[in-house]
Design a protein around this motif. Structure first.
Motif, PDB file in Angstrom:
ATOM      1  N   ARG A  94     -10.621 -28.859  -2.111  1.00  0.00           N
ATOM      2  CA  ARG A  94     -10.836 -27.449  -2.476  1.00  0.00           C
ATOM      3  C   ARG A  94      -9.672 -26.932  -3.321  1.00  0.00           C
ATOM      4  N   GLU A  95      -8.448 -27.251  -2.918  1.00  0.00           N
ATOM      5  CA  GLU A  95      -7.262 -26.771  -3.636  1.00  0.00           C
ATOM      6  C   GLU A  95      -7.226 -27.285  -5.075  1.00  0.00           C
ATOM      7  N   LEU A  96      -7.528 -28.578  -5.250  1.00  0.00           N
ATOM      8  CA  LEU A  96      -7.516 -29.151  -6.600  1.00  0.00           C
ATOM      9  C   LEU A  96      -8.575 -28.497  -7.479  1.00  0.00           C
ATOM     10  N   HIS A  97      -9.737 -28.207  -6.882  1.00  0.00           N
ATOM     11  CA  HIS A  97     -10.798 -27.583  -7.666  1.00  0.00           C
ATOM     12  C   HIS A  97     -10.511 -26.101  -7.934  1.00  0.00           C
ATOM     13  N   GLU A  98      -9.684 -25.496  -7.089  1.00  0.00           N
ATOM     14  CA  GLU A  98      -9.285 -24.106  -7.357  1.00  0.00           C
ATOM     15  C   GLU A  98      -8.517 -24.050  -8.682  1.00  0.00           C
ATOM     16  N   GLU A  99      -7.633 -25.025  -8.903  1.00  0.00           N
ATOM     17  CA  GLU A  99      -6.876 -25.075 -10.153  1.00  0.00           C
ATOM     18  C   GLU A  99      -7.808 -25.285 -11.340  1.00  0.00           C
ATOM     19  N   ALA A 100      -8.734 -26.243 -11.197  1.00  0.00           N
ATOM     20  CA  ALA A 100      -9.680 -26.522 -12.285  1.00  0.00           C
ATOM     21  C   ALA A 100     -10.518 -25.289 -12.589  1.00  0.00           C
ATOM     22  N   LEU A 101     -10.933 -24.612 -11.527  1.00  0.00           N
ATOM     23  CA  LEU A 101     -11.789 -23.432 -11.666  1.00  0.00           C
ATOM     24  C   LEU A 101     -11.084 -22.333 -12.450  1.00  0.00           C
ATOM     25  N   LEU A 102      -9.818 -22.120 -12.153  1.00  0.00           N
ATOM     26  CA  LEU A 102      -9.069 -21.058 -12.815  1.00  0.00           C
ATOM     27  C   LEU A 102      -8.901 -21.327 -14.315  1.00  0.00           C
ATOM     28  N   LEU A 103      -8.618 -22.578 -14.661  1.00  0.00           N
ATOM     29  CA  LEU A 103      -8.494 -22.934 -16.079  1.00  0.00           C
ATOM     30  C   LEU A 103      -9.832 -22.756 -16.797  1.00  0.00           C
ATOM     31  N   LEU A 104     -10.917 -23.141 -16.135  1.00  0.00           N
ATOM     32  CA  LEU A 104     -12.248 -22.987 -16.727  1.00  0.00           C
ATOM     33  C   LEU A 104     -12.630 -21.515 -16.867  1.00  0.00           C
ATOM     34  N   LEU A 105     -12.236 -20.700 -15.894  1.00  0.00           N
ATOM     35  CA  LEU A 105     -12.514 -19.263 -15.990  1.00  0.00           C
ATOM     36  C   LEU A 105     -11.792 -18.659 -17.189  1.00  0.00           C
ATOM     37  N   GLY A 106     -10.607 -19.183 -17.483  1.00  0.00           N
ATOM     38  CA  GLY A 106      -9.901 -18.746 -18.683  1.00  0.00           C
ATOM     39  C   GLY A 106     -10.731 -19.030 -19.931  1.00  0.00           C
ATOM     40  N   GLU A 107     -11.347 -20.226 -19.972  1.00  0.00           N
ATOM     41  CA  GLU A 107     -12.220 -20.584 -21.103  1.00  0.00           C
ATOM     42  C   GLU A 107     -13.424 -19.648 -21.184  1.00  0.00           C
ATOM     43  N   VAL A 108     -14.038 -19.390 -20.040  1.00  0.00           N
ATOM     44  CA  VAL A 108     -15.228 -18.535 -19.988  1.00  0.00           C
ATOM     45  C   VAL A 108     -14.892 -17.120 -20.473  1.00  0.00           C
ATOM     46  N   VAL A 109     -13.804 -16.580 -19.946  1.00  0.00           N
ATOM     47  CA  VAL A 109     -13.407 -15.216 -20.305  1.00  0.00           C
ATOM     48  C   VAL A 109     -13.060 -15.145 -21.792  1.00  0.00           C
ATOM     49  N   GLY A 110     -12.414 -16.196 -22.316  1.00  0.00           N
ATOM     50  CA  GLY A 110     -12.111 -16.259 -23.748  1.00  0.00           C
ATOM     51  C   GLY A 110     -13.385 -16.256 -24.587  1.00  0.00           C
TER      52      GLY A 110
END
Length: 263
Positions: free
Chosen positions: A129-145
């Motif tokens: 879960r922790e590792l995917h939290e990091e991946a999720l946050l970076l991807l959310l940056g892409e989505v928001v961009g």
């Protein structure tokens, strides 16, 4: 017929749904809602207009927007959803505020990566879960961009700050250091920290900490410390967790390695 997995990851509410012909009455949310459509076509009603979101679509809803719709009767539909307050998302990304300019982004590759991160974040294994939290946050940056929001740059963050992050991680290897704590210590948003750390090291902070844990485990095993004690000392969940990471890194189990290097 429908099956739903639902969980909280820190301040993010996540769900994964597989269903047939599910529809939602018109409603709104207090949070930002990000949906990823994996299978089937969703008919969306949003603020008095309608559009279709097929596989590979990412739908974005601002707090308070009136939405509704769903899949046709009998049609299979699979999607993941993420809910987070606008303030939380803005803070995590290092922005003063977040407001989506676009409600639909058709990005199959990003949609698949985002869905995989959400599903990983729904795992029963805390470290997964922790590792995917990091991946999720970076991807959310892409989505928001993609949605039209300009993200802050990372040019001002130098190697010395990442070196400080590595010192903090190395000093607390026996436990997992939350991203929030690491960001607060360095005066960086979680997204800024992740993006810069990855740029400098090629790894996320948790991945970097895990490779250091595994490296230190090798030294302790070489000195004759029992694998169970090594796992406990270095903050592995248990001995099988140590075995998994050690074998992935070095191609040999801790027990086999210890018997080979025994003097």
């Amino acid at each position: 017929m429908s099956a739903m997995q639902h969980a909280w990851l820190g301040n993010y509410e996540l769900s994964s749904t597989t269903c047939t012909g599910l529809t939602f009455a018109r409603h709104s949310h207090d949070e930002c809602v990000i949906g990823v459509n994996l299978l089937g076509e969703e008919k969306v009603w949003l603020d008095r207009r309608e559009f279709a979101a097929g596989p590979g679509s990412i739908t974005l809803y601002n707090p308070g927007q009136i939405q509704g719709g769903g899949a046709a009767e009998g049609a299979p539909w699979q999607f993941v959803s993420l809910y987070v307050t606008a303030d939380q998302l803005a803070g995590d990304l290092g922005l003063a505020q977040v407001e989506f300019d676009r409600s639909l982004c058709v990005q199959p590759d990003l949609a698949q990566r985002l869905a995989a991160a959400v599903k990983g974040a729904l795992s029963s294994d805390a470290r997964v879960r922790e590792l995917h939290e990091e991946a999720l946050l970076l991807l959310l940056g892409e989505v928001v961009g993609l949605s039209g929001v300009r993200l802050p740059g990372t040019a001002a963050t130098g190697k010395s700050l990442i070196g400080r992050a590595q010192e903090l991680l190395a000093g607390q290897l026996h436990q997992s250091v939350p991203l929030e704590q690491l960001g607060d210590e360095l005066g960086l948003s979680k997204f800024h920290l992740l993006r810069t750390f990855q740029k400098e090291t090629g790894l996320s902070p948790r991945q970097w900490a895990m490779q250091l844990r595994t490296r230190r485990a090798k030294g302790l095993l070489r000195n004759g410390v029992a694998a169970s004690e090594v796992a406990h000392t270095l903050g592995f969940a248990d001995q099988s967790h140590l075995n998994r990471h050690f074998r992935a890194a070095y191609g040999i189990t801790p027990g086999r390695y210890q018997s080979v290097v025994k003097r």
